[in-house]
Design a protein around this motif. Structure first.
Motif, short mmCIF file in Angstrom:
data_model
loop_
_atom_site.label_atom_id
_atom_site.label_comp_id
_atom_site.label_asym_id
_atom_site.label_seq_id
_atom_site.Cartn_x
_atom_site.Cartn_y
_atom_site.Cartn_z
N ARG A 68 0.84 -1.19 0.00
CA ARG A 68 0.00 0.00 0.00
C ARG A 68 0.88 1.25 0.00
O ARG A 68 1.88 1.32 0.71
CB ARG A 68 -0.89 -0.03 1.25
N GLY A 69 0.50 2.20 -0.85
CA GLY A 69 1.30 3.42 -0.93
C GLY A 69 2.34 3.37 -2.04
O GLY A 69 3.11 4.31 -2.22
N TRP A 70 2.36 2.26 -2.78
CA TRP A 70 3.31 2.12 -3.88
C TRP A 70 2.58 1.68 -5.14
O TRP A 70 1.57 0.99 -5.09
CB TRP A 70 4.38 1.08 -3.54
N ALA A 71 3.12 2.08 -6.27
CA ALA A 71 2.60 1.62 -7.56
C ALA A 71 3.77 1.07 -8.37
O ALA A 71 4.89 1.57 -8.27
CB ALA A 71 1.95 2.78 -8.31
N ALA A 72 3.49 0.03 -9.16
CA ALA A 72 4.53 -0.57 -10.00
C ALA A 72 4.35 -0.10 -11.44
O ALA A 72 3.30 -0.34 -12.04
CB ALA A 72 4.45 -2.10 -9.93
N LEU A 73 5.35 0.59 -11.97
CA LEU A 73 5.32 0.98 -13.38
C LEU A 73 5.79 -0.19 -14.24
O LEU A 73 6.48 -1.09 -13.77
CB LEU A 73 6.26 2.18 -13.62
N LEU A 74 5.44 -0.16 -15.53
CA LEU A 74 5.95 -1.19 -16.43
C LEU A 74 7.47 -1.10 -16.51
O LEU A 74 8.05 -0.01 -16.40
CB LEU A 74 5.36 -1.00 -17.84
N PRO A 75 8.15 -2.23 -16.74
CA PRO A 75 9.59 -2.17 -16.97
C PRO A 75 9.89 -1.27 -18.18
O PRO A 75 9.06 -1.15 -19.08
CB PRO A 75 9.95 -3.63 -17.28
N VAL A 76 11.05 -0.65 -18.17
CA VAL A 76 11.42 0.24 -19.27
C VAL A 76 11.54 -0.55 -20.58
O VAL A 76 11.06 -0.12 -21.62
CB VAL A 76 12.77 0.94 -18.96
N ASP A 77 12.17 -1.72 -20.52
CA ASP A 77 12.40 -2.52 -21.72
C ASP A 77 12.32 -3.99 -21.31
O ASP A 77 13.30 -4.58 -20.88
CB ASP A 77 13.77 -2.19 -22.33
N SER A 78 11.13 -4.56 -21.45
CA SER A 78 10.92 -5.93 -20.96
C SER A 78 11.63 -6.97 -21.81
O SER A 78 11.91 -8.08 -21.33
CB SER A 78 9.42 -6.25 -20.90
N ASP A 79 11.91 -6.67 -23.07
CA ASP A 79 12.74 -7.58 -23.87
C ASP A 79 14.12 -7.71 -23.22
O ASP A 79 14.67 -8.81 -23.09
CB ASP A 79 12.93 -7.04 -25.30
N ARG A 80 14.67 -6.58 -22.82
CA ARG A 80 15.99 -6.59 -22.19
C ARG A 80 15.93 -7.35 -20.86
O ARG A 80 16.81 -8.15 -20.54
CB ARG A 80 16.47 -5.15 -21.97
N SER A 81 14.86 -7.11 -20.10
CA SER A 81 14.69 -7.84 -18.83
C SER A 81 14.66 -9.34 -19.09
O SER A 81 15.26 -10.13 -18.36
CB SER A 81 13.38 -7.41 -18.15
N ALA A 82 13.94 -9.74 -20.14
CA ALA A 82 13.82 -11.16 -20.47
C ALA A 82 15.17 -11.73 -20.89
O ALA A 82 15.55 -12.83 -20.47
CB ALA A 82 12.78 -11.35 -21.59
N ARG A 83 15.89 -10.98 -21.70
CA ARG A 83 17.21 -11.47 -22.15
C ARG A 83 18.15 -11.66 -20.98
O ARG A 83 18.92 -12.63 -20.92
CB ARG A 83 17.82 -10.49 -23.15
N ARG A 84 18.09 -10.74 -20.02
CA ARG A 84 18.99 -10.83 -18.86
C ARG A 84 18.70 -12.10 -18.06
O ARG A 84 19.62 -12.82 -17.67
CB ARG A 84 18.80 -9.58 -17.99
N ILE A 85 17.43 -12.40 -17.86
CA ILE A 85 17.07 -13.61 -17.12
C ILE A 85 17.52 -14.85 -17.90
O ILE A 85 18.11 -15.78 -17.36
CB ILE A 85 15.55 -13.66 -16.87
N ARG A 86 17.26 -14.83 -19.20
CA ARG A 86 17.64 -15.96 -20.06
C ARG A 86 19.15 -16.21 -19.99
O ARG A 86 19.61 -17.35 -19.86
CB ARG A 86 17.20 -15.64 -21.50
N ASP A 87 19.92 -15.11 -20.05
CA ASP A 87 21.38 -15.25 -20.07
C ASP A 87 21.91 -15.82 -18.75
O ASP A 87 22.85 -16.63 -18.74
CB ASP A 87 22.03 -13.89 -20.35
N ILE A 88 21.32 -15.39 -17.65
CA ILE A 88 21.78 -15.89 -16.34
C ILE A 88 21.46 -17.38 -16.21
O ILE A 88 22.28 -18.17 -15.73
CB ILE A 88 21.13 -15.07 -15.20
N ILE A 89 20.27 -17.77 -16.66
CA ILE A 89 19.91 -19.19 -16.58
C ILE A 89 20.84 -20.03 -17.45
O ILE A 89 21.31 -21.09 -17.04
CB ILE A 89 18.43 -19.39 -16.99
N ARG A 90 21.17 -19.51 -18.62
CA ARG A 90 22.08 -20.25 -19.50
C ARG A 90 23.46 -20.36 -18.86
O ARG A 90 24.10 -21.42 -18.89
CB ARG A 90 22.17 -19.56 -20.86
N ALA A 91 23.91 -19.27 -18.26
CA ALA A 91 25.25 -19.27 -17.67
C ALA A 91 25.33 -20.18 -16.44
O ALA A 91 26.31 -20.90 -16.25
CB ALA A 91 25.65 -17.84 -17.29
#
Lengths: 287, 287
Positions: free
Chosen positions: B159-182
């Motif tokens: 309460r008292g906070w709002a979540a904005l959309l990620p700036v670049d969700s493709d980049r967010s996805a790539r980062r997660i993918r790369d860590i899992i691969r590594a």
């Protein structure tokens, strides 16, 4: 962390409840919900024991469907044994519009060399043209669906023929559900699916155009989120989501017309209809 | 009956191909495809051996995410062992926008007792108001998404906070993918999902807002249907369909932010981006 497990009491109709404020909703339109929900809070001891898992598979071996075929019987025969069956209570079968239209004789002869004969049909099957650009016509059908070409289909049908949408896909779904219950003794849900485009996003996705025995839309109003706050998302169209899951195994080109989805929340299994999904014009901001 | 098995040659870009005629398409908008497809016809001996089957499950045990958390690491730890893992090549992980926004610090303080502070934020995050009725605002975001409240989220956040959309969700996805691969040595696809409303149909469904390692849209142009005719449906948004399948196991109220979908066509695993999905305004009939 306690997990809140929902008990959908879908039969408790609550038509008196006011339309919720839209301030905190992500819904594109305000809409009074058609049924209400009770929930029970349960402190689950082990997360692992409650892990949700679904599976979906294509039903193989269904041959060409012709007018007069009883789809329920065809599906019963295909699903008696492995790998398609045996079916279980709570399974949801997704059946493509194409074979429903074929079985119900919703086939119309067209001149394959005259695009106009298709166009005339499109205008005949639509109650209203919503948008038109070049050869593309978006219409509203008498079911209340808004889709390209009044939902008329030329692929996976013989050249010279077009498949119209079923007259009442809820009824088609109920008939299949009833035959499966009578012949196999299991209570399943049925979703008749079609492939629609949508504004703003490229690529088509499968949607429900008929439902029986499984909720079309879940109403989460009055449900707390994981932090105990009221939910922002209040209505989830699980019928469309199940249609999408099924499309992933049916594919578009290999003509597999039926899929089974297993593992859905048993509390979602209830009477339903497309009236839960089709948004009344007066609530719609985009017509 | 021969089955046509598709071989997606997604890396073969064919920008020179003309926009197809829309006469026989069910797409809501004409749109040139971003990549082309080769196919091979194979006469499959046994249908049973080719039955497609997918499964999807919620990843349990992911705790509260706070700004600065590296989501890839969190998911790696959660998926090392049963029941969430081990992961396999070709698995697609669907990660909700909420935890991506939290991890990336896209949280903004608002006055919980002043609806106006939320409204100001909505207008600030939108590049254009598409529709407005009462408290409901449909905006276009700078990502090109059209959704309620610029995608700003108040549920499942303190309460008292709002979540904005990620700036670049493709980049967010790539980062997660790369860590899992590594760290786990497996090649997975990642879809960042959010819950959007849509015109004409009630109930919300999950959609992709970021992708990595899995196709967003499949282009079926040039592909014959089961009867050897050209396909009517030419582009399928599998990323949205996978997001829907995942939503069925994540639910909206229990705060499970990650799901695994296994069994998708390995030929769908490729580089991708949301540019495949977001329809350019000039091709869109509904803005």
């Amino acid at each position: 962390m306690p997990i809140y497990k929902l008990l959908w009491s879908a039969r408790v109709y609550d038509v008196s409840s006011p339309t919720p404020s839209c301030e905190h909703q992500k819904s594109l339109n305000p809409s009074p919900a058609s049924y209400s929900v009770r929930f029970v809070k349960e402190n689950i001891m082990s997360q692992e024991s409650t892990q949700q898992r679904i599976s979906a598979w294509a039903v193989t071996g269904i041959g060409e469907i012709v007018p007069g075929d009883q789809l329920g019987d065809v599906i019963v025969e295909a699903c008696r044994n492995a790998p398609n069956g045996p079916l279980q209570d709570g399974d949801v079968l997704v059946v493509t519009q194409k074979i429903v239209s074929k079985a119900e004789g919703r086939m119309v002869e067209i001149d394959p060399d005259d695009p106009l004969s298709h166009k005339v049909l499109v205008e005949q099957e639509g109650v209203r043209v919503v948008r038109r650009r070049g050869d593309l016509i978006i219409t509203e059908t008498e079911h209340g669906f808004i889709c390209a070409n009044s939902g008329i289909d030329l692929s996976n049908v013989e050249r010279g023929w077009a498949a119209l949408l079923p007259v009442d896909s809820d009824r088609s779904a109920r008939r299949i559900r009833d035959i499966i219950r009578a012949k196999l003794g299991v209570s399943v849900g049925i979703i008749v699916s079609d492939t629609f485009g949508r504004p703003w996003r490229k690529g088509l996705t499968d949607v429900a155009i008929g439902v029986a025995g499984v909720a079309a839309v879940l109403d989460l109003r009055g449900t707390p989120d994981a932090l105990g706050r009221m939910m922002q998302v209040t209505e989830v169209c699980i019928a469309d989501e199940v249609a999408c899951a099924a499309e992933l195994v049916m594919g578009k080109s290999n003509g597999v017309p039926v899929a089974v989805v297993r593992g859905l929340d048993p509390l979602w299994m209830r009477e339903s209809s497309m009236r839960e999904i089709v948004r009344p014009p007066q609530e719609d901001l985009f017509r």
